[in-house]
Design an enzyme around this catalytic site. Sequence first.
Site, short mmCIF file in Angstrom:
data_model
loop_
_atom_site.label_atom_id
_atom_site.label_comp_id
_atom_site.label_asym_id
_atom_site.label_seq_id
_atom_site.Cartn_x
_atom_site.Cartn_y
_atom_site.Cartn_z
CB SER A 138 -0.86 0.01 1.26
OG SER A 138 -1.48 1.27 1.43
CE1 TYR A 151 -3.83 -2.04 5.29
CE2 TYR A 151 -3.44 0.26 4.73
CZ TYR A 151 -3.72 -1.05 4.35
OH TYR A 151 -3.88 -1.35 3.02
P1 NDP Z 1 -11.66 -5.91 0.27
O1 NDP Z 1 -12.12 -5.74 1.67
O2 NDP Z 1 -12.61 -5.65 -0.83
O3 NDP Z 1 -11.02 -7.38 0.08
C1 NDP Z 1 -10.19 -7.93 1.06
C2 NDP Z 1 -10.05 -9.42 0.81
O4 NDP Z 1 -9.17 -9.96 1.81
C3 NDP Z 1 -11.36 -10.16 0.90
O5 NDP Z 1 -11.46 -11.05 -0.18
C4 NDP Z 1 -11.26 -10.91 2.21
O6 NDP Z 1 -11.91 -12.17 2.08
C5 NDP Z 1 -9.76 -11.14 2.32
N1 NDP Z 1 -9.33 -11.40 3.69
C6 NDP Z 1 -9.35 -10.55 4.76
N2 NDP Z 1 -8.93 -11.19 5.86
C7 NDP Z 1 -8.65 -12.48 5.48
C8 NDP Z 1 -8.19 -13.62 6.18
N3 NDP Z 1 -7.93 -13.60 7.50
N4 NDP Z 1 -8.00 -14.77 5.48
C9 NDP Z 1 -8.27 -14.80 4.16
N5 NDP Z 1 -8.71 -13.76 3.44
C10 NDP Z 1 -8.90 -12.61 4.11
O7 NDP Z 1 -10.40 -4.93 0.12
P2 NDP Z 1 -9.34 -4.70 -1.07
O8 NDP Z 1 -9.64 -5.54 -2.24
O9 NDP Z 1 -9.22 -3.25 -1.25
O10 NDP Z 1 -8.02 -5.21 -0.34
C11 NDP Z 1 -7.12 -6.16 -0.91
C12 NDP Z 1 -5.72 -5.80 -0.47
O11 NDP Z 1 -5.38 -4.52 -0.98
C13 NDP Z 1 -5.52 -5.70 1.04
O12 NDP Z 1 -4.27 -6.29 1.35
C14 NDP Z 1 -5.48 -4.19 1.30
O13 NDP Z 1 -4.72 -3.86 2.42
C15 NDP Z 1 -4.82 -3.73 0.03
N6 NDP Z 1 -5.00 -2.32 -0.34
C16 NDP Z 1 -6.25 -1.79 -0.52
C17 NDP Z 1 -6.36 -0.47 -0.93
C18 NDP Z 1 -7.68 0.20 -1.08
O14 NDP Z 1 -7.75 1.44 -1.03
N7 NDP Z 1 -8.75 -0.53 -1.34
C19 NDP Z 1 -5.20 0.35 -1.22
C20 NDP Z 1 -3.94 -0.31 -0.96
C21 NDP Z 1 -3.87 -1.60 -0.57
P3 NDP Z 1 -12.82 -12.86 3.22
O15 NDP Z 1 -13.37 -11.77 4.08
O16 NDP Z 1 -13.86 -13.61 2.44
O17 NDP Z 1 -11.87 -13.76 3.94
C1 8X3 Z 2 -5.07 1.63 1.53
C2 8X3 Z 2 -4.81 2.96 0.91
O1 8X3 Z 2 -4.70 5.46 1.34
O2 8X3 Z 2 -6.12 4.14 2.82
O3 8X3 Z 2 -3.93 0.88 1.65
O4 8X3 Z 2 -3.73 3.99 3.01
S1 8X3 Z 2 -4.83 4.19 2.08
#
Ligand code: NDP
Ligand code: 8X3
Length: 251
Positions: A138, A151
């Site tokens: 991120s 985070y």
């Molecule tokens: P979502 O919440 O849409 O998706 C998160 C996914 O992670 C879900 O499929 C969830 O599946 C899975 N997950 C969470 N905890 C667990 C666990 N303990 N075991 C297995 N699976 C898990 O968020 P995003 O798609 O945005 O996030 C994906 C990644 O991108 C994350 O690592 C997040 O930190 C990162 N990210 C997101 C950003 C944003 O602004 N959206 C920006 C930068 C990074 P389930 O609950 O079914 O297990």
């Molecule tokens: C998620 C993006 O901008 O909330 O990783 O940190 S931000």
Amino acid sequence: MTNIAFITGATSGFGRAAARRFAQDGWSLVLSGRRMERLIELKEELNNVPVHIIQLDVRDDQAVKTAVTELPAEFAQIKVLINNAGLALAPQSAEKVDLKDWHTMIDTNITGLVNVTHALLPTLIKTGAGSSVINIGSIAGEWPYPGSHVYGASKAFVKQFSYNLRCDLLGTGVRVTDIAPGMAETEFTLVRTKGDQQASDNLYKTTTPLSAEDIAEQMFYVATLPDHININRLEVMPTRQAWSPFAVDRD
Ligand code: NDP
Ligand code: 8X3
């Protein structure tokens, strides 16, 4: 050799979009997450390619190990691991955060990611040239901001772990990339605010965030570059997001 991708967190956001993007190009998929009903739906949707779904909590190292050991033969030779499962919790100031939320982020974003990596590294090394570990970091792993506390620190771990893995994997042909997105509209903020749909809507409205599909496209790009190219880190922000000046405490 069949192209097979193993994606964690495929039930939502980036992971689900990545499954769709790789399926579009005929990849076989191993899709995991905790919400089985969503995995079943996605498998039904992606009926043009072989899909193996696994209900998996990445924090459970034994379950991760078993899932990898018990992959059906036609899904066993993974080429690309996308370590995407992750979450942010408690966007308030550090001293107000429930310690459990810090633990959950560490257990998921750090321990979960290393669990899956550890279980799949021998396979990826066996696949060799052209294989990849794509870790989802991120911008929070590089740039500090209020309310990011554990985070952001967990994503800094993802960045350094990715770089360090590159050192150890030199000579194996396995590539490692830290994709570091900025603001992207997924269920991320809903999870971060523990279900506050209004807060999530407010964050994304009146601007133009990245979409899950934007990041899936980056994942696909990184995974399908010629074998001799390794993108170490790919930081991607919406054009309408940037840094702010330093904050100063004044009398
Ligand atoms: P979502 O919440 O849409 O998706 C998160 C996914 O992670 C879900 O499929 C969830 O599946 C899975 N997950 C969470 N905890 C667990 C666990 N303990 N075991 C297995 N699976 C898990 O968020 P995003 O798609 O945005 O996030 C994906 C990644 O991108 C994350 O690592 C997040 O930190 C990162 N990210 C997101 C950003 C944003 O602004 N959206 C920006 C930068 C990074 P389930 O609950 O079914 O297990
Ligand atoms: C998620 C993006 O901008 O909330 O990783 O940190 S931000």
